[in-house]
Design an enzyme around this catalytic site. Sequence first.
Site, short mmCIF file in Angstrom:
data_model
loop_
_atom_site.label_atom_id
_atom_site.label_comp_id
_atom_site.label_asym_id
_atom_site.label_seq_id
_atom_site.Cartn_x
_atom_site.Cartn_y
_atom_site.Cartn_z
N LYS A 52 0.86 -1.19 0.00
CA LYS A 52 0.00 0.00 0.00
C LYS A 52 0.89 1.24 0.00
O LYS A 52 1.92 1.27 0.70
CB LYS A 52 -0.90 -0.01 1.24
CG LYS A 52 -1.96 1.09 1.26
CD LYS A 52 -2.82 0.98 2.53
CE LYS A 52 -3.92 2.02 2.58
NZ LYS A 52 -4.74 1.91 3.80
N SER A 87 -9.63 2.03 2.86
CA SER A 87 -8.73 2.75 1.99
C SER A 87 -7.74 1.86 1.25
O SER A 87 -7.18 2.30 0.23
CB SER A 87 -7.95 3.79 2.78
OG SER A 87 -7.12 3.16 3.73
N SER A 141 -9.77 -0.28 7.10
CA SER A 141 -9.19 -0.09 5.77
C SER A 141 -8.53 -1.31 5.16
O SER A 141 -8.23 -1.31 3.97
CB SER A 141 -8.19 1.06 5.80
OG SER A 141 -8.86 2.30 5.73
#
Lengths: 519, 492
Positions: A80, A155, A179
């Site tokens: 990420k 996210s 997330s």
Amino acid sequence: MTDLLLRPAHELAGLLATREIRAGELVRALLDRIESLDPRVRAYLTVDGDGALEQAREADRRLAGGEGPGPLCGVPVAIKDNICTAGLRTTCGSRILEHWVPPYDATVVARLRQAGAVIIGKTNLDEFAMGSSTENSAFGPSRNPWDLERVPGGSSGGSAAAVAAGLAPLALGSDTGGSVRQPAAFCGIVGLKPTYGRVSRYGLVAFASSLDQIGPMTGTVADCALLLEAIAGFDPRDSTSVDVAAGGFRAALDGRVKGLRVGLPRSYFAEDFGDEVSRAVLGASRLLAGMGVEVEVTDLPHTPYALDAYYIIAPAEASSNLARYDGIRYGHRAEEPQGLADLYGRTRARGFGPEVKRRIMLGTYALSSGYYEAYYLKAQQVRTLVKGDFDAAWRKFDVLLTPTSPVTAFRLGERTEDPLAMYLADVCTIPVNLAGLPAISVPAGFDAAGLPIGLQVIGRPFDEATVLKVAHAFERATGYHLRRPPLALAAAARAGGAGSAPAGGGPAGRGPGTGEGGR
Amino acid sequence: MKPAETPARTDYEAVIGLEVHVELRTESKMFCSCSARFGADPNSQVCPVCLGLPGSLPVINRRAVEFGIRAGLALHCEIAPETRFDRKNYFYPDLPKGYQISQYQHPLGRGGGLQVPVDGRVLRVGIRRLHLEEDTGKSIHGGVPGLVTTDPRYSLVDFNRSGVPLMEIVSEPDLRTPAEAVAYLRELRTVLLYTGISDVRMEEGSMRVDVNVSVRPRGQAELGALVEIKNLNSFRSVERALAFDIDRQVELIAGGEPVPRETRHYDEERQITFSSRGKEEAHDYRYFPDPDLVAVTISRDWVAEVARNLPELPDARRRRYAEGFGLPAADVEVLVASPALAAFFDATVAGYPNPRTVANWVLGDLMRLLNAEGLDPAESPLPPEHLASLLKLLDQGTISGRQAKEVLEESFRTGKAPAEVVRARDMVQITDPGQLAPVVDRVVAEHPEVVEQIRGGKQQAMGFLVGQVMKRTRGQANPQVVNRLLREKILN
């Protein structure tokens, strides 16, 4: 043999270790797949092709040499883009860090390299991990591989989409209010938020420091345990990491769930358990009951206040954590500033997107003199009560089962105009962050539209082993993880993989036996 | 500046409190392992943590906490059993994270006090709190030659100082005059010097002082509006800035005008304070507990261990010198003010237990030699043992006082032991009357007029003849023996 890129990471690690495949060919195949498929999925912000091939060559050398190649040697991992990678830009999905290249590796990245993993690239996210759909990314949203018109969740939507589409066998996400778990649920993969303190936050660009935790996002529970073993453990660089034994997660996947006590907290379900998601989770509990697990409905009375407390605490911490993006030392800087205040003002006005600004404003307000007690302090008190609910539950239960998200993947743009509706996407996951607990999302069927449903398994602090054990037993009994998005299967077929569909895959319907999760 | 005797002045009373920042002399910084040393090339002692790079995290320097405990104990503070760090949020280019990690709610120490000698009396000044924090980077404004740019439109920042451990010591408003404020600072500085936690050098910025001062009519219990004065670079600046601002406030009040509550800066050259109104007044630091750090538990055992290793503090030393040794007050103050000098003194007394004599030599000849070389007492090439043995040689009559001074100088220069110098220079004193008698005879014969004066009752003239004998023996004659021989020769 099925398409290499749709096989679980632990199998790939085995094939690499026995030299049946080479890391170089695996990485090349993956880069090709990303090139062909990612323009539609948009999981990646940065693909480090040359770097990945170089790492693959090094992995093949280590594997050939045989001296301690590491458990992930040659296995590609997507990271990420809010986790620092030395020499590889780390944008946090924000204009303000669009060109920022960290001079250091996050501890988790260093540990992955140590384990031999190949860092393939950086995945898309909501700006600074603030959001539930990746629509807050400054670089455009990622798409849900099950339906490109829908969001992958957020996210960590880029990481979830990459794993679901076969664009990465393993990925790291970060979870502040859900997330990792919510996008895992939306994309039909496995996502674990470890206990707060289990995985080092050093090198994770902070959103809300007391809630953030890095977690594995994978196709299977076994892969999740494998990746967790690689990244977990005390780190002297992170004062909030905890010095407890971290390991043996794969060994916990023994199917022995008989006698475990499972709670179903009522407030996490829709009224009367009437919707598809609630029914799927209820079905999951029945399946587990059939395996000798004791299931009971329970109450966590303070859950309804968790969301409100979270939206004070997380923005408060964020308002402070994001103060460093001022255009002075790195990142975006306004042109031709007229003095310091103008430099700050215009740098941040242009550098941050609307959701980030909204949260900075919320948090700044909550911490302001005269409001601190009424908001921040009160929210911390609520947090203590939420945690107290769980502490009480652990006297009766080994794990709790809930939906990961009350809904399945929504359409792009469907909630962007209504921040509160977006915030509600995390209502089932947020209490877990407030209490610092481990929780996993594991595929639990599909809704009528064919979209994945996630089952959340919450455990005691530092008891990831039991969480993984239950998730694994459920996964094995249902086989939902074997179903892949049609787009991934088609790409595999086009690539001429020896087989088309993964073994055991097939149409929906291999449900939990209760028929409730299926269609 | 107005004279302090202005009639208006005596009708009012100033109330002064001081905030002192001290840089701790730890090896590494407060929250990372970078060197905390002063004076390195700009931005050469930095890392992701003290640069506040995204993703970096702080880790508390245990040594800094220990230094804080040490200072807290020396200032008689109550040490918190658990202490926490908070974030103080504000924007400035030399503050890389946009917040400073400090302590707000749970400082390390509270409720201490300091006995301050002022004009022959002792003033007790309360210490409200003592806490730890990190220093900021150093901003360099305008075109400074030798740096990466001399373009005056740019400001530069050196982050070597960023994250250096700082301790803030906040006094109670127990001070009433600029002189008291300076006396407090001097004593505080000495105490901190003794504890060894800081260089406490104002000129290098390792000690920084902000003053809070308000003025009220004498006899009024209620405090006046608080004025904070910053940018004070020396004790003298503190004294002058206070004197100036107290007069300014008195004039305002006497003229019926309100004193605005504000922050002012001191202008060293013009010796005035001026208002730095604006942003600073509007600051809301939005303090909250730093979620990146956990609470530090300070066990009773840890505190006890630090207390055990605490050196003798100025107060106790002052009493020992004055009451135990009977040293004159002026000597006591000079010795106590410098821990290194006092340590030299104590070590010498250990080898030669006559404190008054040792004090004379240490504060006289030794200080002169040290000052001439610009050396600190701790760097003295002449160790205390050598001074002690020199004084013994003098006592035993092996050498004369004048020879002793020469030996001291040579020992200081060469590092040789006094006994060795005496031997090498064949300096042993002549005390044998048989050896000295011929010289005495010659001097008496050469100065008949002086001999006559002495016989006529002018005893002082004897000194001249003694001097002549000393000269001829190159100072080696024992003056007492020479005196006796001359007396016998002339008066018998």
